[in-house]
Design a protein around this motif. Structure first.
Motif, PDB file in Angstrom:
ATOM      1  N   LEU A  75       0.817  -1.213   0.000  1.00 35.31           N
ATOM      2  CA  LEU A  75       0.000   0.000   0.000  1.00 35.31           C
ATOM      3  C   LEU A  75       0.851   1.264   0.000  1.00 35.31           C
ATOM      4  CD1 LEU A  75      -2.602  -1.101   2.679  1.00 35.31           C
ATOM      5  CD2 LEU A  75      -3.021  -0.893   0.227  1.00 35.31           C
ATOM      6  N   ASP A  78       1.308   3.228  -3.497  1.00 34.23           N
ATOM      7  CA  ASP A  78       0.054   3.827  -3.958  1.00 34.23           C
ATOM      8  C   ASP A  78      -0.440   4.950  -3.057  1.00 34.23           C
ATOM      9  OD1 ASP A  78      -0.032   2.181  -6.157  1.00 34.23           O
ATOM     10  OD2 ASP A  78      -1.468   0.771  -5.278  1.00 34.23           O
ATOM     11  N   SER A  79       0.075   5.020  -1.816  1.00 36.39           N
ATOM     12  CA  SER A  79      -0.409   6.042  -0.891  1.00 36.39           C
ATOM     13  C   SER A  79       0.446   7.303  -0.892  1.00 36.39           C
ATOM     14  CB  SER A  79      -0.487   5.475   0.528  1.00 36.39           C
ATOM     15  OG  SER A  79       0.806   5.183   1.020  1.00 36.39           O
ATOM     16  N   LEU A  85      -4.098   5.919  -3.914  1.00 35.59           N
ATOM     17  CA  LEU A  85      -4.568   5.771  -2.530  1.00 35.59           C
ATOM     18  C   LEU A  85      -4.062   6.903  -1.632  1.00 35.59           C
ATOM     19  CD1 LEU A  85      -4.138   1.918  -2.014  1.00 35.59           C
ATOM     20  CD2 LEU A  85      -6.208   3.174  -2.611  1.00 35.59           C
ATOM     21  N   TRP A  86      -3.697   8.032  -2.260  1.00 36.65           N
ATOM     22  CA  TRP A  86      -3.201   9.171  -1.482  1.00 36.65           C
ATOM     23  C   TRP A  86      -4.224   9.528  -0.402  1.00 36.65           C
ATOM     24  CZ3 TRP A  86       0.200  11.884   0.725  1.00 36.65           C
ATOM     25  CH2 TRP A  86      -0.010  13.204   1.112  1.00 36.65           C
ATOM     26  N   ILE A  88      -4.882   7.562   2.232  1.00 36.46           N
ATOM     27  CA  ILE A  88      -5.406   6.359   2.891  1.00 36.46           C
ATOM     28  C   ILE A  88      -4.953   6.263   4.349  1.00 36.46           C
ATOM     29  CG2 ILE A  88      -3.563   4.793   2.190  1.00 36.46           C
ATOM     30  CD1 ILE A  88      -5.688   2.636   1.819  1.00 36.46           C
ATOM     31  N   VAL A  98       0.669   1.946   6.525  1.00 44.53           N
ATOM     32  CA  VAL A  98       1.191   1.399   5.269  1.00 44.53           C
ATOM     33  C   VAL A  98       2.668   1.031   5.356  1.00 44.53           C
ATOM     34  CG1 VAL A  98      -0.552   2.557   3.876  1.00 44.53           C
ATOM     35  CG2 VAL A  98       1.622   3.715   4.305  1.00 44.53           C
TER      36      VAL A  98
END
Length: 136
Positions: A75, A78-79, A85-86, A88, A98
């Motif tokens: 994760l 993508d975060s 997923l910024w 998250i 994450v």
């Protein structure tokens, strides 16, 4: 009616024992948490000498891995800002984490819970978690 399998206390104890053995082998005192399919804590251990700040991290890693059905380290990319997923990590009242070290637990391809390990580097936490998952 829906039915599901979930990790039992006996399973969690075996998983944690395997995690402890690997943590001792690589000299990385850790916190190890196992959650069921609902993200509820089944068992947790804080090894002697492990970081106190990692207690909640281990539990949050396990919950995050269960809720998103993937390793927490996956994760991270993508975060990042601009990623799909910024933000998250701001969800779940700050309990979504994450950092590497959270892995789903699967039996016959079905997720039955998750483990979270915290106390070492992301790589050490993941090595311990993988060794523990192999015990399931």
């Amino acid at each position: 009616m829906l039915t599901y399998q979930t990790v039992s206390l006996d399973d969690a104890r075996r998983i944690i024992d395997a995690g402890i053995a690997k943590a001792e082998e690589i000299d990385s005192p850790s916190n190890i948490a196992v959650v069921d399919t609902g993200g509820n804590l089944v068992a947790h251990v804080r090894m002697d000498g492990s970081q106190l700040g990692s207690i909640e991290h281990s539990i949050d890693k396990a919950r995050t891995s269960m809720f998103f059905r993937k390793p927490t380290g996956d994760l991270a990319e993508d975060s990042r800002p601009g990623g799909p997923l910024w933000g998250i990590a701001l969800s779940g009242y700050g309990t979504v984490i994450v950092f590497a070290g959270g892995l789903p637990l699967a039996v016959d391809g079905r997720i039955v819970g998750a483990i979270g390990v915290s106390g070492g580097t992301g790589e050490e936490d993941t090595v311990i978690a993988r060794a523990a998952v192999a015990r399931l």
